[in-house]
Design a protein around this motif. Structure first.
Motif, PDB file in Angstrom:
ATOM      1  N   GLY A 107       0.819  -1.206   0.000  1.00 44.85           N
ATOM      2  CA  GLY A 107       0.000   0.000   0.000  1.00 44.85           C
ATOM      3  C   GLY A 107       0.855   1.259   0.000  1.00 44.85           C
ATOM      4  O   GLY A 107       0.566   2.223  -0.711  1.00 44.85           O
ATOM      5  N   GLY A 108       1.919   1.232   0.794  1.00 43.42           N
ATOM      6  CA  GLY A 108       2.833   2.369   0.838  1.00 43.42           C
ATOM      7  C   GLY A 108       3.576   2.565  -0.468  1.00 43.42           C
ATOM      8  O   GLY A 108       3.793   3.696  -0.912  1.00 43.42           O
ATOM      9  N   LEU A 109       3.952   1.449  -1.097  1.00 44.29           N
ATOM     10  CA  LEU A 109       4.633   1.521  -2.384  1.00 44.29           C
ATOM     11  C   LEU A 109       3.733   2.122  -3.454  1.00 44.29           C
ATOM     12  O   LEU A 109       4.178   2.941  -4.273  1.00 44.29           O
ATOM     13  CB  LEU A 109       5.096   0.122  -2.814  1.00 44.29           C
ATOM     14  N   LYS A 110       2.478   1.713  -3.456  1.00 36.87           N
ATOM     15  CA  LYS A 110       1.535   2.249  -4.443  1.00 36.87           C
ATOM     16  C   LYS A 110       1.389   3.761  -4.279  1.00 36.87           C
ATOM     17  O   LYS A 110       1.332   4.504  -5.270  1.00 36.87           O
ATOM     18  CB  LYS A 110       0.174   1.556  -4.312  1.00 36.87           C
ATOM     19  N   LYS A 111       1.346   4.199  -3.039  1.00 34.11           N
ATOM     20  CA  LYS A 111       1.207   5.627  -2.779  1.00 34.11           C
ATOM     21  C   LYS A 111       2.452   6.394  -3.228  1.00 34.11           C
ATOM     22  O   LYS A 111       2.354   7.437  -3.886  1.00 34.11           O
ATOM     23  CB  LYS A 111       0.947   5.855  -1.286  1.00 34.11           C
ATOM     24  N   LYS A 112       3.632   5.888  -2.882  1.00 34.70           N
ATOM     25  CA  LYS A 112       4.870   6.575  -3.218  1.00 34.70           C
ATOM     26  C   LYS A 112       5.121   6.615  -4.724  1.00 34.70           C
ATOM     27  O   LYS A 112       5.684   7.581  -5.246  1.00 34.70           O
ATOM     28  CB  LYS A 112       6.060   5.888  -2.528  1.00 34.70           C
TER      29      LYS A 112
END
Length: 237
Positions: free
Chosen positions: A212-217
């Motif tokens: 989820g964090g990767l998708k956001k970044k």
């Protein structure tokens, strides 16, 4: 001081020789730990280093195995690959630098993207040699690092210098942590969340949070899009 090796006729400019007489420090008796998940690479590296009377105190196929050896021996230098199962090379470098700052770390990797070089140095490496270089380059790097310097192989140095690469481009991996890079790399390899969780000894929920964090970044609107970005990124690396 940062040393960059330049080549003429595919040989280091300081004219590598079997006894390393051109180096400012003798390599005789230096102890080394080799960390690479490919047995053939470890064997080739071992033979190369032993040809210079460097003592191989241990060989490890993973970061976890390396740290088990480090409970018993403390080598002068560690030769570390980046792409390994479970604990990735960047994390190995960071942990080793914190726990054993006296060990000099040199990366020996297939990755020649300047991003990995910068991150490795940031995590505590003293040298970086891509595996596309002649084997003598690794010896040259060790000779320079053992004098207290730093070393980057010429192929990577050229990429670092070209048009001030990091000021001119926004590399997709630059904003990621070492753990996020490990997970991102595994997505590029086609691994599922469950497989990544098992590889890294984390819960599936933790992996889901990381994704989820990767998708956001990385501005990915779906996991499928994130995987596509990962494949493209590592293909270009």
């Amino acid at each position: 001081m940062l040393k960059v090796g330049y080549f003429t006729d595919n040989k280091p400019s300081n004219q590598f020789d079997q006894n390393c007489s051109t180096y400012p420090v003798s390599l005789d008796g230096i102890s080394a730990l080799i960390i690479d998940d490919h047995p053939m690479v470890r064997q080739g590296c071992k033979l190369l280093l032993e040809s210079q009377n460097i003592i191989i105190v241990a060989e490890a196929e993973s970061g976890e195995e390396a740290f088990r050896y480090l409970n018993e021996v403390t080598p002068d230098i560690a030769v570390v690959d980046l792409s390994m199962e479970n604990m990735g090379g960047l994390e190995v470098i960071s942990r080793m630098n914190m726990r054993y700052p006296e060990i000099k770390i040199i990366v020996f990797s297939m990755h020649d993207d300047p991003f990995f070089t910068q991150r490795a140095f940031k995590n505590g490496a003293s040298g970086y040699v891509s595996k596309s270089n002649p084997p003598e380059t690794l010896i040259e790097a060790i000779g320079h690092i053992m004098t207290g310097g730093q070393f980057i192989s010429p192929d990577i140095a050229k990429k670092l210098a070209f048009d001030q690469y990091y000021e001119a481009t926004a590399h997709p991996l630059k904003q990621l942590t070492s753990r996020e890079i490990d997970i991102f790399h595994r997505l590029a390899q086609g691994k599922s969340s469950a497989q990544i969780a098992e590889d890294l000894s984390l819960s599936r929920k933790s992996i889901s949070n990381y994704i989820g964090g990767l998708k956001k970044k990385l501005n990915a609107d779906s996991t499928a899009n994130l995987i596509k970005i990962a494949i493209t990124t590592f293909k270009e690396s």
